[in-house]
Structures are given as C-alpha cells and as structure tokens.
Design an enzyme around this catalytic site. Structure first.
Site, PDB file in Angstrom:
ATOM      1  N   ASN A  42       1.091  -1.185   0.063  1.00 47.13           N
ATOM      2  CA  ASN A  42      -0.019  -0.114   0.068  1.00 47.13           C
ATOM      3  C   ASN A  42       0.825   1.201  -0.117  1.00 47.13           C
ATOM      4  OD1 ASN A  42      -2.259  -1.579  -0.012  1.00 47.13           O
ATOM      5  ND2 ASN A  42      -2.678  -1.272   2.220  1.00 47.13           N
ATOM      6  N   ARG A 370     -10.134  -4.942 -14.154  1.00 47.54           N
ATOM      7  CA  ARG A 370      -9.066  -5.771 -13.456  1.00 47.54           C
ATOM      8  C   ARG A 370      -9.182  -6.995 -13.527  1.00 47.54           C
ATOM      9  NH1 ARG A 370      -5.666  -2.098 -11.094  1.00 47.54           N
ATOM     10  NH2 ARG A 370      -6.673  -0.282  -9.808  1.00 47.54           N
ATOM     11  N   ARG A 400      -5.191   1.433 -13.051  1.00 53.09           N
ATOM     12  CA  ARG A 400      -3.780   1.713 -12.538  1.00 53.09           C
ATOM     13  C   ARG A 400      -2.952   0.487 -12.201  1.00 53.09           C
ATOM     14  NH1 ARG A 400      -1.800   6.684 -11.347  1.00 53.09           N
ATOM     15  NH2 ARG A 400      -3.891   7.538 -10.894  1.00 53.09           N
ATOM     16  N   HIS A 430     -15.201   2.643 -15.271  1.00 49.40           N
ATOM     17  CA  HIS A 430     -15.082   1.896 -13.842  1.00 49.40           C
ATOM     18  C   HIS A 430     -16.263   1.068 -13.632  1.00 49.40           C
ATOM     19  CE1 HIS A 430     -14.171   1.524  -9.415  1.00 49.40           C
ATOM     20  NE2 HIS A 430     -13.039   1.158  -9.883  1.00 49.40           N
ATOM     21  N   TYR A 463     -12.120 -10.217  -1.570  1.00 51.55           N
ATOM     22  CA  TYR A 463     -12.544  -8.878  -1.618  1.00 51.55           C
ATOM     23  C   TYR A 463     -14.153  -9.250  -1.449  1.00 51.55           C
ATOM     24  CZ  TYR A 463      -8.754  -6.360  -3.894  1.00 51.55           C
ATOM     25  OH  TYR A 463      -7.456  -5.927  -4.184  1.00 51.55           O
ATOM     26  N   ARG A 563     -13.743   1.964   4.173  1.00 51.56           N
ATOM     27  CA  ARG A 563     -12.674   1.365   4.601  1.00 51.56           C
ATOM     28  C   ARG A 563     -11.493   2.216   4.663  1.00 51.56           C
ATOM     29  NH1 ARG A 563     -11.528  -1.447  -0.112  1.00 51.56           N
ATOM     30  NH2 ARG A 563      -9.629  -0.121  -0.666  1.00 51.56           N
ATOM     31  N   HIS A 591     -14.883  -4.105   0.021  1.00 51.07           N
ATOM     32  CA  HIS A 591     -14.597  -3.385  -1.128  1.00 51.07           C
ATOM     33  C   HIS A 591     -15.824  -2.882  -1.958  1.00 51.07           C
ATOM     34  CE1 HIS A 591     -13.802  -3.005  -5.641  1.00 51.07           C
ATOM     35  NE2 HIS A 591     -12.917  -2.601  -5.202  1.00 51.07           N
TER      36      HIS A 591
END
Length: 693
Positions: A42, A370, A400, A430, A463, A563, A591
């Site tokens: 992170n 992703r 990213r 997204h 997740y 979160r 998530h």
C-alpha cells in the site's frame, strides 16, 4: 479546507489500520505477516501515485492543468514524512515481535552469517544453479550514468575493499532477482526446525565468489529501494492512437522521478551519499531509513511452514443456484444477489460459459477493469466468439498498474475476434456491467449483472463485493445506453443522460445523490425518521461531505462504513452527534459500495461501483443499481446492519485519526465478516451443502 481532513493524511490513517491487524495477536501468525506485506505494498503505491502527485502540484506552482490541487501540498508532504517515519518505527517493532513468535514456532529466518556447514554448501549450490545467471553486478563508479533502477525491485549496494588497504573502496549494485527466483529459500533443517534464508542473503553469502576477479577480500552490503512517480502522462499528439499513447506512457513511467528512497539504516555512509548524489536526491526528499529487510510486499507470500493452518471459510453456491443446471434459467425468472467472497464467483463464470455455448445467445457485452492473470472470464468470452457470438469487451487500459496486462488482453481478445472498446481518453470506465442478449424465435431476452467489484476470480476470494444478477428490463435498457456511449464516447453522452433506472456518472449520479440526501433532510425537518447509511471505500468529495454535515445538523442520522480514505470530521458540535463512522479491516478486503436511504420507511437501496470522490463522480463512467426485489433489499440491509454492529474489527473514524476500536464493553462481540458468513450460510439448504461444512 475547513472541517475537511486532507485526503492523503486520511489515507495514511487507513494504512495504520492495516498495521494494527499485523499487531493483533489474535490474528494467525501467517496472516499477521501478510498484513505487513499489504501495508508495505500500500505504502509503495501511495508514494508512486499520491506523493508523486503532490510533488507535481508544487512544481505547477498553482497552475491547475488537469489536476485537482490541494491547498497546501508542501505542508501535506511534510506531514507525510513525519507520519511515515513514525509508522516505519511501529512496523519495525511489530516485525521484531513477529520474529520472536516465529522462533517460538521453530521457524527461523537466518542470515548469511548464521549458516551451518551443510547449509553453506546448499546455498552455494543454489546460487550456482538458480541465481547466478539471473544477476548482473554493476560497477557503478565506472559508469558515466546511473543505471536504470527497476521500480519494484530491491538492490544490494555493495562496498568492497582489501583488508590491507581500506581506503581503496569500490561500489557495486546487484538487483535481487526475486521475481524470477522467489524471495524465500527453504534451507536444510534439523529436527522440527524450519529455517528460511532470503534471496538477498544468498547473494551476500556469495559476494566473494561473485567478485573474485577483483581480488577484494572484504565486503559489506545493504538493501535499498527506489520508489518512482508512476503517473502515466498521455501526450496530445494527434498522430498517435490512444493505445500508442498508453504504451508510450508506460515506457516513460520507467523513467519516473524518484519520490522515495528507503534503505538499511546500517548502510555504509559513503555509499549512501554516493547513491543519493547519483539519484539526484536531497535530504528534503523522502529518505526513509529502515531495517535490514525491504520490499515487504513479498511477505504476502511467506512460505506456508506453519504448524497451525488458518482455516479460511469456503465459499459456497448461492442457494437459489444450488439445484439448477443453468444459472441463466434462474436469473431470467428472478434477481439473484451474490455476496463475495461468501458466495462462490463460479456462478458468474458459469453464466458466461452457458452464454458461450447457448445457440440462442447472440451477443455478450461486458466491462473489464482488473482481470485475473489466467482469467476464466476471458476464456469464456473467447469460447463465445468461437461459437459465433458477437462479443464486445470494454477494456479499461488505464486501470492503474494493470495497464500492461490489459494491453496484452486486448491483443489476445482481438486476435480471437472479440471487439475491444477502450473508452474515452478523458474518462475511465469503472462501471462493472454485463449484458447478454438471447433470441428465442421472435423474442429477445436480455440479462446480465451489475457489480461493485472486478471480474477477477482470484480477488473475488478475498474482496467483499456484491453482484446483482438480473434480467430487469429497466436495468438492461440502461446498460444498453451505457454501452452505446462507450462505443461512441465523442457524441454519445446523451445516452448516459437518458439512463432512467441506474444512477450513472458522470452525468447524473452526483445530482441524484444530493436529491436523495435532501429528501432525508426534508423528512428530518418534518420530524419524521431520517437515516442515511453509506458503505464506501473512500469518502473525500467535499460537496457530498458538506451535504452530509447539513443532513446531520438538521437531524438526519448518518451512518458511514468507510474502509479507506475518510475526509469528514465527525466531531463537530453542529452535527449533534448524529454522524457516526467506522472502518472495518479484517481478513477480507471490504470493497463494496452500498447506499441506503430511509425514505420515510420505503427504503431506497443501491449497490454501486463508485466511491464518493471527485474522480469517480465527475471523471469516470460509474453505475449504481437500485434494488427492487424486497427479499434482496432486506438481505443487503441486514448485512450492512451486521457491519454497523461490529465491535471486534471496527475502528471509530473521527477527527483525530486515532483508529480506536469500537468498544465492546457490556456487549456481545460481533465480528461482522464471520457473522455475515453465518447469516448467508444459514440460508443454504442443509441437505445440499455438506461439502461446504
């Protein structure tokens, strides 16, 4: 900005919560090590993106360009440096404690100086067979330019001299090839002991052998790492395609300016000074001294040598899909909500596989942000094309750190005949959407899903996300409109504006959220019950935060489960103690985005792909689906209320960023992820779920 916590300082507070998990002795030892790895990974991304952005802001000197400027970027950078150093100290303390606990379990990390005779022979042989061909020592003093240093690699800085002439010192660099060889090497061990050596220590042991040609007999070596600006600059050259711009940007990313330099604090002072000079770093940059080990992200994959295994709960098939041969048949009849990782992601794969071979399916359209490295989703879509279906994939090339992978997927898909959309250069897609068209006779049926998470079967195991499988005509009509926009972004914005059931960014969601909040304010003023409950990854949008402040001040109860980034200050007198916020950090990554508006007892419940950030609401294509099925609505509200009662893994989010745990004094302990598992698992017919027990 008044009553707003700086986004980047809030993010560091989130990473401190990850560090808390590593410090929690009730967490299994392997998981504690994994949390140290997550913390490290992170922080790497934080420096690559956010610190790099702050440095760019300072260089811009107030000129905005395409950038949302912080008011005082240098002040924030100074705060970051102070906080990161404090967290590094806490990280080192926790790691020392974990090392002691590893030793109690007879698991030992040994260095090159602690090897026994048989282990020395093993390490020498391992180096010769596995490592030697993968390293290229660089005598940096003889090079006119500093060699390119890979962004995610660690390096050994080596100082060499002869014992009878300590003044004749030479410097060398060796990239540790952990990506190729692996970071951990299991050593021959005796009895119940399990001994592990790190790859860099294997190299250290062999330094006299590596540099034997030069005749040096004394070596010291220390690890360092460089973190670089990871922003991809998209040029305005009209002669290049968007794909070429991405490819060019990825190449330029390798040349990104250093934004952090971390090193072993025991490093030779002369070598440290030399490296800083060659890398054009000054003491004002983020120069972070640390321990002997760096790139702790590799420790997320620490060898499973533990006697006590972590009994992770198995995912199970949604009860509505238990006794059916086809997912398709069920969702044409009724909505089904999958809750990952409690429910199995295989149901999504099954839906796509069924569509790939169903002779009546004509079209599959899907968005991908992703993907897993060996994606079953992609395999199903390729099979669909081979079976004559029209397959359209919106592949976001700017996800990213997944840009290169998505470029490769683009090439694979196009070779198979899939039509790949890459969206608009100015707007990321997204939203998590799928549309399947099936024609029986003269009748066309449309079905698919709206999700909060990525189409990634690997991350779906860890997740926490929600996925609505549906054939709702109104939702499908809006998904069609979104795809029409994606297929023609320059002139198709009206398709987004025409969406009637889904809340969509960037055209309508912000306005609709403000309207929903205003409705609760109206009810509070009329002395009616008024409640807003929002579960998000991040909350930083100033307009929405201020509107939530107005709601709480008016009498609306505001419950927030966030979160990560949380920029609101809840401890304001005018809020009348009506804004409550928690963050849950536990085994699974929370998530999902869920919004619940009381609406005078006729609750409006949404799942969404969008966080409440400027980038999501104003610069991305996002989608939020209203839940119309009453049983699913109740189920989703029950899960959120379980999370609001968490007093084991929930931390209070307040103005002080102290991350205090929610008090469980005098209450039954509620760990929401375990409670949620049991809540959903108890809905499974027991005669068919024996294998999940």
């Amino acid at each position: 900005m008044k009553n707003i916590i700086a986004r980047d300082i809030s993010w560091l507070s989130f990473n401190a919560r990850v560090l808390q998990e590593a410090n929690d002795i009730s967490v299994p030892l392997k998981e504690r090590i994994r949390f140290l790895g997550i913390f490290s990974n992170n922080l790497d991304e934080f420096f690559r993106v956010r610190v790099a952005t702050l440095k760019r802001m300072i260089q811009l000197g107030g000129k905005k360009g395409n950038m949302h400027l912080e008011e005082k970027p240098q002040q924030i950078l100074d705060q970051i440096q102070t906080i990161v150093l404090e967290q590094q100290s806490e990280f080192n303390r926790i790691w020392d404690n974990i090392l002691a606990e590893l030793n109690k379990e007879k698991i030992f990390l040994v260095t090159e100086t602690q090897l026994k005779k048989d282990q020395k022979a093993f390490v020498k042989k391992f180096f010769e067979e596995e490592v030697r061909s993968n390293i290229i020592p660089l005598m940096v003093e003889s090079l006119p330019q500093m060699p390119y240093l890979r962004e995610k690699s660690i390096y050994l800085g080596v100082v060499m001299h002869k014992r009878d002439s300590a003044y004749e010192r030479k410097y060398a660099l060796i990239e540790v090839p952990s990506k190729i060889v692996g970071r951990f090497v299991l050593l021959p061990s005796s009895g119940d002991d399990q001994q592990i050596i790190l790859l860099e220590d294997v190299i250290r042991f062999n330094l006299p052998y590596i540099f034997s040609y030069f005749g040096y007999d004394h070596f010291s070596s220390h690890i360092f790492k460089v973190t670089k600006d990871a922003e991809i600059d998209i040029d305005n050259d009209v002669t290049t395609t968007f794909v070429q711009k991405i490819e060019h940007g990825l190449k330029n990313r390798r040349k990104g300016k250093p934004v952090r330099f971390t090193y072993d604090k025991e490093m030779d002072a002369g070598l440290l000074e030399y490296l800083m000079k060659r890398l054009n770093l000054s003491r004002k940059d983020n120069i972070i001294p640390g321990g002997r080990i760096h790139n702790f992200r590799h420790f997320m994959d620490f060898p499973d040598v533990f006697r006590t295994k972590n009994a992770r709960r198995n995912s199970f098939t949604h009860p509505a899909l238990q006794n059916t041969m086809r997912v398709t048949d069920i969702i044409i009849q009724q909505d089904v909500m999958l809750h990952f990782p409690y429910h199995s992601f295989n149901s999504v794969i099954d839906l796509l596989r069924e569509s790939a071979i169903d002779p009546e399916v004509t079209t599959i359209k899907i968005t991908a942000y992703r993907l897993a490295s060996n994606s079953k989703v992609i395999n199903a879509l390729i099979n669909a094309v081979r079976n004559g279906k029209e397959v359209i994939v919106m592949l976001e090339l700017r996800a990213r750190f997944d840009e290169e992978a998505n470029l490769e997927w683009k090439e694979i898909l196009e070779l198979e005949g899939v039509k790949v959309l890459i969206g608009s250069p100015n707007m990321k897609v997204h939203a998590k959407l799928c549309l399947i068209k099936r024609r029986t006779g003269k009748k066309t049926v449309q079905y698919g899903f709206v999700s909060t998470g990525n189409l990634n079967e690997k991350t779906a195991r860890i997740y926490g996300d929600h996925c609505l499988l549906t054939s709702n005509r109104n939702i499908m009509a809006d998904i069609n409109r979104i795809f029409r926009f994606i297929e023609n972004p320059k002139t198709g914005i009206n398709h987004l504006k025409a969406c009637k059931t889904l809340m969509v960014c960037p055209t309508g969601m912000r306005r609709q959220l403000l309207q929903l909040i205003n409705t609760e304010i109206k009810h509070a003023r009329a002395k009616k019950p008024a409640i807003i409950t929002a579960k998000l990854n991040s909350l930083s949008d100033v307009q929405l935060i201020q509107k939530l402040y107005d709601a709480a001040a008016t009498g609306v109860t505001v419950n927030l489960v966030v979160r990560g980034i949380f920029c609101a200050q809840t401890a304001q007198k005018r809020l009348k103690n009506r804004m409550h916020a928690i963050s849950i950090v536990d085994e699974y990554l929370e998530h999902a985005r869920v919004l619940i508006f009381h609406n005078n007892g006729k609750e409006k419940v949404f799942i969404s792909s969008a966080d409440w950030m400027v980038r999501n609401l104003d610069h991305r294509v996002e989608a939020a689906a209203v839940i119309t099925d009453e049983s699913i609505k109740k189920e989703l509200m029950d899960i959120i209320h379980i999370q609001l009662r968490d007093n084991v893994k929930a931390r209070v989010l307040d103005s002080h960023l102290e991350n205090n745990y929610v008090s469980s004094a005098g209450k039954k302990k509620v760990r929401s992820q375990i409670e949620t598992f049991h809540y959903l698992y108890n809905k499974v017919p027991k005669q068919v779920d024996a294998k999940n027990a």
